[in-house]
Design a protein around this motif. Structure first.
Motif, PDB file in Angstrom:
ATOM      1  N   GLU A 112      21.173  27.077  24.810  1.00  0.00           N
ATOM      2  CA  GLU A 112      19.956  26.011  24.618  1.00  0.00           C
ATOM      3  C   GLU A 112      18.961  26.329  25.291  1.00  0.00           C
ATOM      4  O   GLU A 112      19.008  26.586  26.640  1.00  0.00           O
ATOM      5  N   GLY A 113      17.814  26.335  25.091  1.00  0.00           N
ATOM      6  CA  GLY A 113      16.540  26.828  25.529  1.00  0.00           C
ATOM      7  C   GLY A 113      16.084  28.113  25.645  1.00  0.00           C
ATOM      8  O   GLY A 113      15.070  28.630  25.929  1.00  0.00           O
ATOM      9  N   HIS A 114      16.928  28.863  25.281  1.00  0.00           N
ATOM     10  CA  HIS A 114      16.570  30.490  24.948  1.00  0.00           C
ATOM     11  C   HIS A 114      16.181  30.493  23.693  1.00  0.00           C
ATOM     12  O   HIS A 114      15.523  29.849  22.713  1.00  0.00           O
ATOM     13  N   ARG A 115      15.509  31.916  23.502  1.00  0.00           N
ATOM     14  CA  ARG A 115      14.748  32.361  22.070  1.00  0.00           C
ATOM     15  C   ARG A 115      15.776  32.851  21.194  1.00  0.00           C
ATOM     16  O   ARG A 115      16.707  33.894  21.695  1.00  0.00           O
ATOM     17  N   ARG A 130      17.226  25.982   6.247  1.00  0.00           N
ATOM     18  CA  ARG A 130      18.361  25.705   6.815  1.00  0.00           C
ATOM     19  C   ARG A 130      19.355  24.739   5.751  1.00  0.00           C
ATOM     20  O   ARG A 130      18.940  24.143   5.305  1.00  0.00           O
ATOM     21  N   TYR A 131      20.585  25.243   5.632  1.00  0.00           N
ATOM     22  CA  TYR A 131      21.347  24.828   4.536  1.00  0.00           C
ATOM     23  C   TYR A 131      20.818  24.958   3.439  1.00  0.00           C
ATOM     24  O   TYR A 131      21.081  24.154   2.384  1.00  0.00           O
ATOM     25  N   GLY A 132      19.840  25.991   2.943  1.00  0.00           N
ATOM     26  CA  GLY A 132      19.405  26.070   1.672  1.00  0.00           C
ATOM     27  C   GLY A 132      18.345  25.211   1.368  1.00  0.00           C
ATOM     28  O   GLY A 132      17.665  25.041   0.088  1.00  0.00           O
ATOM     29  N   ASP A 146      19.564  22.681  16.240  1.00  0.00           N
ATOM     30  CA  ASP A 146      19.128  23.936  15.516  1.00  0.00           C
ATOM     31  C   ASP A 146      20.606  24.632  15.035  1.00  0.00           C
ATOM     32  O   ASP A 146      20.439  25.522  14.316  1.00  0.00           O
ATOM     33  N   GLN A 147      21.734  24.045  15.594  1.00  0.00           N
ATOM     34  CA  GLN A 147      22.846  24.921  15.131  1.00  0.00           C
ATOM     35  C   GLN A 147      23.234  24.602  13.916  1.00  0.00           C
ATOM     36  O   GLN A 147      22.920  23.738  13.376  1.00  0.00           O
ATOM     37  N   ARG A 171      24.829  32.600  10.635  1.00  0.00           N
ATOM     38  CA  ARG A 171      25.126  31.584  11.220  1.00  0.00           C
ATOM     39  C   ARG A 171      24.730  31.470  12.769  1.00  0.00           C
ATOM     40  O   ARG A 171      24.846  32.555  13.422  1.00  0.00           O
ATOM     41  N   VAL A 172      24.196  30.240  13.191  1.00  0.00           N
ATOM     42  CA  VAL A 172      23.889  30.130  14.597  1.00  0.00           C
ATOM     43  C   VAL A 172      24.887  29.021  15.398  1.00  0.00           C
ATOM     44  O   VAL A 172      24.889  27.919  14.908  1.00  0.00           O
ATOM     45  N   GLU A 173      25.116  29.430  16.521  1.00  0.00           N
ATOM     46  CA  GLU A 173      25.652  28.692  17.417  1.00  0.00           C
ATOM     47  C   GLU A 173      25.140  28.366  18.814  1.00  0.00           C
ATOM     48  O   GLU A 173      24.951  29.504  19.340  1.00  0.00           O
ATOM     49  N   VAL A 174      24.998  27.074  19.002  1.00  0.00           N
ATOM     50  CA  VAL A 174      24.376  26.828  20.166  1.00  0.00           C
ATOM     51  C   VAL A 174      24.910  26.347  21.350  1.00  0.00           C
ATOM     52  O   VAL A 174      25.486  25.151  20.890  1.00  0.00           O
ATOM     53  N   LYS A 175      25.137  26.939  22.447  1.00  0.00           N
ATOM     54  CA  LYS A 175      25.943  26.181  23.590  1.00  0.00           C
ATOM     55  C   LYS A 175      24.959  25.774  24.484  1.00  0.00           C
ATOM     56  O   LYS A 175      24.083  26.313  24.747  1.00  0.00           O
TER      57      LYS A 175
END
Length: 1100
Positions: free
Chosen positions: A429-432, A451-453, A479-480, A499-503
């Motif tokens: 989180e907070g990164h690009r 996102r999700y079509g 944004d995940q 797919r994007v995972e945000v930690k």
């Protein structure tokens, strides 16, 4: 533009990717390399042209071309000069030929400074001197500097206002001093290509002095003063032409004694020094690293010393080599598509555009019916494979040229996404984050990220790059999810998921504290950590930066949000939202806040929907129809708020036809033959049906559908009224139509100028203008205003310098007999003026220029008003001419009155002629202050008053500082001493001149002699007698010969006899009784005179 090299099977005309500079300098002793690299499919073959003709590389044994490249390696062991030429590389394959710019190959030649023997420069002190450097020219141009050698050291010449190096490398002395002859001067040059330094043979400067030496009496050396003269540049005016972006150097170096001071003005005003301008070399040079058109004008440098004043005007003209406004780009078109190549450039003068096809001028190439050339644009309609080629655009003027290649590639290709599929990107989180979606297709596919079509991601934190990559700035937990990249054209479509995972980042909220404890007691170090909810945490302790085997504890500070959001019971304007409450952390939940995101364009922009009691975990939400929603829930208690829950699934309410009319409909031309129809957004997922037709015509309504908020009409006549309307459309039907609005197509430049510009009612500060209006048809648009340009050309006082800056004034006048008044003019001046008509975009051509002169007015206030106390009992005031005389000055008025005296005093007025600019007044006491006011007269009347009060003169020390130096005792004493010394020197000089005479001697006494020649009688000086210690004294004519008939002045005496003299100094000898003329006497060689003056002689 997608890179076709990524698609191995796609054909591609050649593209130049690497080439040498236009001015290519090489060392003939090394391998000379000229680069030329290109790509294409099939791979291009290369050839070269030299001086416009084919260059056969294979037949030259000293030249080779690299494999799969056009780069030339030249091993010029013999006669390298033959390769100095202009080269151009050509890269060709089956689909066209691309050309590099012309490469001028120049050989680097070691600089050779002639080993000449320089004669010493002999010059008198005080005169100006120029020491030429004449460094070898290069290429490239060397850097020069001057050194002075005084054995055994060498140091840089110290530069100041008197001594400085010019732009051409010469060393300039405004005046030479005695100290300048103590060293040799050597010009050194550094040649940047090889970074080598060479020195010119040193030159010796000998300075002659005007030295007066009167027999052991020393008189200090004096140098004659001289008015300024120009050393560089010469004359009273010069001009410089500089190209935009190049360095502009303006230099003025003057000679004179004392050293002149240099000042600068531009266009009659003080030089405005900006951040892009540097004044260097002790105000002798102006450096502008990158010249612009604003730097053009007349620069005047003035050199001043107390002897004189000179000026030099430098006219700077700025021109520009061609530069790109819009460079042509490659076109990939499908058959039957339309396209354009645009080559827009500018320069001064305006560049000429010429087109070529595969290197052949387009005028001589095979004509194509679907290709139209119009100046800087080539238009293709319904293209076919015959249009595939490489097109060259050449923009040139007298100062240079630009060359650009752009290919047209006609092919039919299904869209394809290039690269890995179904990627998983993990980020914090907070990164690009960057999501790749490189693609290819012909025609160029349309790209859409969602996102999700759902929706379209663009704007705010989301940015789509030209290569298809989606950039997410400052990514958030919300944004995940799954992102979809879709490309499509008429040949098909392709898509890819990412797919994007945000930690959440790990945050230490409780840090171990430093502490002091007793030996043997327990120590507790706490580490409070806030991790991501789904992350496993491993904690390690370090001691002195090494792993520590300690018993530790770590506290996890968690406030868990609600989970498992579910949507049910969907209706047209509502839906039910349910969730599972999170851990309350031993503090009851007071309420839940439900937030929503309905923005397809900028996802992640959450808004508050409503709050609900903490006892509920299922609520009915009231929504808008046909809108996509996402929801999240935040729990609140007395301690604070939880983190937001993860978003719910995306939900869309039922749809209905639009019921809102688009607002702010308008039609405005952005070019001379188009009109932009625009309106405000009034809902998501809408398209718009746009209608238009010419006003006052019988033509049918035309319409078009667009998903954007504007639509362009092309091929419209200039400034033509159109009726326009718009209505919103969705999948459920049409919305209501907007009211009909009138819009206008674009405006063009007016083609006519106002006629018969004339003036009337000329006053000293204003004038009334009249002109004939321009017809509506020639305005080529809507009349905005008439604009008058005027400038003060000169003053009617020839000696007065004026600012010739141009000013303007607008008159929004549409009367049949328009007129206007221009104010703020300066009296007694000559003006020039013209007028133009303007529409909303352009100004028209200028009208006739007129000249008029303003009459005299009252002057401005005198400037530089000064008040001084030169004595304890008086005050002296003086002033200068008014800054703007506004006429012929006929005199001055001075008013003064005490401001702090104990008794009142009436206001007194003094009148002065124009040549008197000072006044003195006696004070009552040293505490009295005065208020002075001064004003100038012209024939029109009295001008502005300048008022000042005299300062507080309360101490004698201040008064002494203001006393005239000529009244000071120390100054009078010094002047008397100097006068006495000069008088003594003159007496000594007279005595020395008197005692050194030789006179003719006659051996015969009794015969009549001829008159002795005046030259002989005056005698000649023989200074060798002084070296003999004055063993015998020589009589002087002044002491012996007296032009009179006195008998006792001189009598005859015998040879060798002593001669006595009486008290009056006349000679007494042995009388013979006969009077003789003194010219008949014969003086013996051993004659010795005894006189009281001998004492002075001996002292001398």
């Amino acid at each position: 533009m997608p890179d076709l090299s990524l698609i191995l099977s796609a054909r591609q005309p050649p593209t130049i990717i690497k080439q040498s500079l236009q001015e290519h300098i090489v060392d003939p002793k090394e391998t000379m390399v000229m680069e030329c690299e290109a790509k294409g499919n099939p791979h291009p073959i290369f050839s070269w042209r030299r001086n416009g003709k084919y260059f056969n590389v294979a037949r030259d044994s000293q030249v080779s071309m690299r494999r799969r490249s056009g780069t030339l390696d030249i091993y010029a062991k013999h006669n390298p000069e033959q390769y100095e030429a202009e080269y151009q590389c050509v890269a060709s394959n089956l689909y066209g030929s691309a050309y590099t710019h012309k490469i001028r190959l120049r050989l680097y030649r070691p600089p050779v400074w002639p080993r000449e023997i320089l004669e010493p420069v002999i010059i008198s002190a005080g005169l100006p001197l120029v020491l030429p450097c004449d460094a070898p020219p290069g290429p490239p141009k060397p850097e020069t500097y001057w050194m002075s050698s005084s054995f055994p050291t060498m140091q840089a010449v110290r530069q100041d206002r008197r001594v400085s190096m010019g732009v051409n490398g010469d060393l300039y002395f405004s005046n030479v001093l005695v100290n300048d002859s103590t060293t040799d001067y050597c010009c050194s040059a550094r040649f940047p290509y090889k970074n080598m330094i060479q020195q010119k043979m040193p030159v010796v400067v000998k300075v002659l002095t005007s030295e007066l030496d009167l027999y052991c009496v020393y008189v200090s050396r004096t140098v004659a003063e001289a008015a300024p003269t120009w050393l560089s540049p010469k004359g009273s005016s010069s001009s410089i032409l500089v190209l935009q972006g190049e360095e502009l150097l303006l230099e003025c170096i003057a000679g004179g004694m004392p050293t002149p001071r240099i000042t600068w003005t531009k266009d009659g005003e003080d030089l405005p020094v900006t951040s892009s301008m540097k004044v260097k070399n002790f105000n002798k040079m102006i450096q502008i690293p990158k010249a612009s058109f604003e730097d053009a004008g007349e620069y005047m440098c003035a050199a001043t010393n107390r002897i004189g004043y000179i000026e030099h005007t430098i006219t700077v003209r700025v021109r520009a080599a061609p530069f790109w406004l819009e460079r042509p780009t490659n076109l990939i078109l499908a058959p039957e598509e339309n396209g354009q190549l645009v080559c827009r450039s500018d320069g001064a003068p305006r560049p000429t555009i010429s087109w070529s096809i595969n290197g052949e001028p387009i005028e001589t190439s095979t004509p194509q019916s679907n290709r139209q050339v119009s100046g800087e644009t080539i238009t293709f309609r319904s293209v076919s494979t015959e249009n595939t080629a490489v097109y060259q655009c050449n923009a040139s003027n007298e100062h240079g040229y630009l060359l650009a290649n752009a290919f047209v590639n006609v092919l039919h290709a299904t869209p394809r996404i290039i690269g890995p599929r179904n990627e998983l990107i993990k980020t914090i989180e907070g990164h690009r984050a960057f999501l790749d979606c490189r693609f290819f297709g012909s025609p160029v596919p349309e790209l859409r990220w969602s996102r999700y079509g759902q929706g379209n991601l663009e704007g705010n934190r989301f940015r789509i790059h030209r290569n298809g990559t989606l950039e997410i700035k400052r990514i958030q937990i919300e944004d995940q999810g799954t992102y979809l990249c879709v490309i499509s054209n008429i040949a098909g479509r392709d898509e890819n998921q990412v797919r994007v995972e945000v930690k959440e980042p790990i945050i230490i909220v409780t840090k171990p504290q430093s502490m002091k404890v007793l030996r043997g007691s327990d120590v507790r170090l706490e580490c409070g950590v806030k991790p991501d909810t789904a992350a496993s945490i491993t904690t390690a302790w370090m001691k002195n930066k090494k792993q520590a085997a300690l018993s530790w504890s770590c506290l996890f500070v968690l406030k868990l949000p609600p989970t498992d959001l579910e949507l049910s019971d969907p209706y047209e304007r509502s839906v039910r939202l349910s969730w599972v409450p999170g851990d309350s952390n031993h503090s009851p939940i007071n309420e839940y806040l439900v937030q929503y995101d309905d923005d397809d364009w900028i996802p992640g922009k959450w808004k508050n929907l409503s709050t609900y009691p903490g006892s509920l975990n299922s609520v009915m939400l009231h929504l808008s129809p046909f809108t996509y929603y996402e929801f999240r829930v935040i729990a609140n208690n007395e301690i604070g708020s939880s983190r937001p829950s993860r978003p719910s699934k995306r939900f869309q309410t039922s749809g209905a036809p639009p019921d809102v009319i688009p607002k702010n409909l308008k039609g405005v031309g952005t070019w001379r033959n188009n009109m932009e129809i625009s309106w405000e957004w009034n809902g998501p997922h809408l398209k718009y049906l746009v209608w238009w037709r010419r006003r006052d015509s019988r033509e049918e309504w035309k319409n078009a559908t667009t998903k954007w908020l504007k639509y362009y009409i092309y091929d419209a006549d200039t400034f033509t009224p159109y009726e326009i309307k718009v209505q919103a459309v969705n999948d459920f039907g049409l919305g209501p139509e907007s009211p009909v609005v009138t819009g206008y197509s674009g405006e063009d430049r007016p083609i006519a100028a106002p006629l018969n510009l004339r003036v009337s009612d000329i006053e000293s500060t204003q004038v009334t203008l009249h002109w004939d209006p321009v017809t509506r048809e020639s305005i080529m648009g809507e009349l905005k205003e008439y604009k008058v340009y005027y400038w003060r050309d000169s003053s009617q006082l020839r000696w007065h310098r004026v600012n010739r800056g141009m000013r303007s004034k607008v008159f929004p006048n549409s009367d049949p007999e328009p007129s206007g008044v221009v104010t703020d003019l300066i009296p007694y001046s000559n003006y020039k003026m013209y007028i133009v008509v303007t529409n909303s975009r352009y100004e028209g051509p200028p009208s006739n220029h007129i000249h008029f002169s303003t009459p005299e007015g009252v002057p401005s206030a005198p400037k530089s008003f000064r008040i001084q106390q030169r004595h304890l009992d008086s005050i002296y005031v003086d002033w200068d001419l008014p800054e703007e005389p506004n006429g012929v000055i006929t005199g001055y008025s001075l008013k003064y009155q005490t401001v702090n005296a104990s008794r009142g005093e009436e206001l007194k007025v003094e009148e002065f002629p124009p040549n008197v600019t000072s006044f003195s007044i006696r004070r009552y006491d040293r505490y009295t202050r005065y208020r002075f006011s001064v004003a100038a007269h012209t024939r029109v009347g009295l001008g502005e008053w300048h008022t000042e009060e005299s300062p507080h003169y309360t101490t004698e020390i201040y008064a002494q500082d203001q006393v005239d130096i000529s009244t000071q005792g120390w100054f009078i004493g010094i002047m008397c001493a100097v006068a006495l010394i000069v008088l003594i020197l003159l007496i000594v000089c007279f005595i020395k001149r008197s005692r050194g005479g030789k006179y003719p001697v006659r051996n015969k006494k009794d015969i009549s002699l001829e008159l002795v020649d005046d030259k002989d009688q005056e005698g000649t000086f023989d200074y060798r007698e002084e070296e003999r210690g004055l063993q015998r004294a020589q009589p002087s004519v002044a002491a012996i010969l007296k032009r009179s008939d006195s008998d006792d002045s001189l009598v005859e005496y015998g040879e060798g006899g002593e001669i006595q003299f009486n008290e009056d100094g006349s000679f007494i000898g042995q009388y013979t009784g006969t009077r003789r003329d003194v010219r008949d006497l014969d003086f013996g060689g051993n004659l010795e005179l005894h006189s009281p003056m001998n004492t002075i002689y001996s002292l001398a």
